[in-house]
Design a protein around this motif. Sequence first.
Motif, PDB file in Angstrom:
ATOM      1  N   TRP A   6      47.205  -7.647 -17.736  1.00  0.00           N
ATOM      2  CA  TRP A   6      47.475  -7.456 -19.154  1.00  0.00           C
ATOM      3  C   TRP A   6      46.247  -6.959 -19.916  1.00  0.00           C
ATOM      4  N   GLU A   7      45.061  -7.276 -19.416  1.00  0.00           N
ATOM      5  CA  GLU A   7      43.853  -6.846 -20.118  1.00  0.00           C
ATOM      6  C   GLU A   7      43.796  -5.320 -20.234  1.00  0.00           C
ATOM      7  N   LYS A   8      44.323  -4.625 -19.228  1.00  0.00           N
ATOM      8  CA  LYS A   8      44.310  -3.170 -19.245  1.00  0.00           C
ATOM      9  C   LYS A   8      45.350  -2.594 -20.206  1.00  0.00           C
ATOM     10  N   ARG A   9      46.302  -3.441 -20.623  1.00  0.00           N
ATOM     11  CA  ARG A   9      47.409  -2.960 -21.449  1.00  0.00           C
ATOM     12  C   ARG A   9      47.317  -3.407 -22.905  1.00  0.00           C
ATOM     13  N   LEU A  10      46.218  -4.046 -23.253  1.00  0.00           N
ATOM     14  CA  LEU A  10      46.027  -4.460 -24.635  1.00  0.00           C
ATOM     15  C   LEU A  10      45.642  -3.260 -25.501  1.00  0.00           C
ATOM     16  N   PHE A  11      46.059  -3.301 -26.740  1.00  0.00           N
ATOM     17  CA  PHE A  11      45.688  -2.241 -27.670  1.00  0.00           C
ATOM     18  C   PHE A  11      45.595  -2.841 -29.071  1.00  0.00           C
ATOM     19  N   LYS A  12      45.050  -2.083 -29.987  1.00  0.00           N
ATOM     20  CA  LYS A  12      44.940  -2.530 -31.371  1.00  0.00           C
ATOM     21  C   LYS A  12      45.742  -1.602 -32.279  1.00  0.00           C
ATOM     22  N   ASN A  13      46.614  -2.213 -33.077  1.00  0.00           N
ATOM     23  CA  ASN A  13      47.399  -1.430 -34.023  1.00  0.00           C
ATOM     24  C   ASN A  13      46.490  -0.837 -35.097  1.00  0.00           C
ATOM     25  N   THR A  14      46.947   0.239 -35.698  1.00  0.00           N
ATOM     26  CA  THR A  14      46.196   0.879 -36.774  1.00  0.00           C
ATOM     27  C   THR A  14      47.025   0.897 -38.054  1.00  0.00           C
ATOM     28  N   PHE A  15      46.353   0.983 -39.174  1.00  0.00           N
ATOM     29  CA  PHE A  15      47.025   1.144 -40.456  1.00  0.00           C
ATOM     30  C   PHE A  15      46.186   2.095 -41.310  1.00  0.00           C
ATOM     31  N   THR A  16      46.821   2.666 -42.305  1.00  0.00           N
ATOM     32  CA  THR A  16      46.138   3.623 -43.172  1.00  0.00           C
ATOM     33  C   THR A  16      45.841   2.975 -44.516  1.00  0.00           C
TER      34      THR A  16
END
Length: 418
Positions: A6-16
Amino acid sequence: MEPAYWEKRLFKNTFTYKGRSRKVNAWCVKMQLFGRRKTFSLSSSDRAKAAIEASHIYQTINGQGWDAVGQRRGRIGFQTALAETTATTASGSELDVESWKSRLIHRRYPEPANPAEGRNLSVRIEHSGISRYFPLGTQDENQAALLAREIHQTVVNQGWGIANQKFSRELTLAFRWLEDPLAWTYTTLHTQTELNDSVPVPNDKTAGRLIAVIEADPGIRSALADCTNGQEGFACCATYSSVAEALREITRRRIDMVIINYALPDQPGANCLAALQKEKPGVVGLLYSVFEDSDQLFKSTPGGAAGYLLKRTPAHRIFDPIADATGSLTREVIAFKIREYFQRLISAMPSGPSALEMAKLTPREHEILTLLAKGDLAKEIADSLGISIWTVHGHVKSIFEKFNVHTRTEAVVKFLQK
């Protein structure tokens, strides 16, 4: 799936914000299982801890379904409990051999090849909110305790993924022959650590039914190949670690049946089967689910079916329901043989607990047994009835004695036959 996966599949959402794209601090992860897909926002900003949390969520979904993980995520203190579990189990790596001796157990399944030789010892290892049973391959308590300590140290220091590769573990597999009414057989097996994915292609004229296995976990994949080859009239002709690999090769082989993990990491097993049948019309498939133990299987059976039939089989006889089928295997032939198989089972089934046995139960024991039959865990029963978990254990022990059984599964099966 382990934290490293799962560590390889983590990501961070973005906002404007004010025309600029910004990332949120928390990690996120997408999970797809049992035909559903969802994005989880994880609480920790530390990637390694977030991966542990993701692994724990996946284990909960796989073992108890989407509803369970939704409830757990909504509970205050979910992360605190996970952190406490991690801290508690981490200290176990420092336990001495004598302490590990007290944790050794005998597991009932799978059955030993030679019952006269006795049953080897096993141990349950817990860490990071995950627990698994490991067979230790010996009846000697000193050797077993040393190995148990080594397994736990590996889990703590290197993670579950490395431990799963290095040591054999116990799993229960449920083969999903029919879904409504639900008709499953299930078996307990030990994963393999000495892997051999080069499966020899059997002689078509002598091998009987040719079975292909699609399974991402190499230890399970190798164990299933051996189970298949251990049953007379069946042979494993190919094993695949992914859907893509199977699609590339399956059209070139004679295959009578494909067995597929219901929860493959790249796509659901049902979708995989549909893709295979498009490439190779007429091939039949059998989906299976993987559980850490049989109790988890019973708790995770899907609701809504018109009826429920579950039958344990030895690991070397997983194809018993279709063993006497003749001619080509089709979905219609399999459905007919499954009905025939369970009809024979029901006709040979002994009567349930006698009226005298049922009368021995106190009202509280009857109440607890009813909750056990619904799949509730001891803690859930304690919370529901407003009693301590130790009181629940005491009642369960009394039920075992009155029914002359040794496990909750046996007690529930006997109770449901009433």
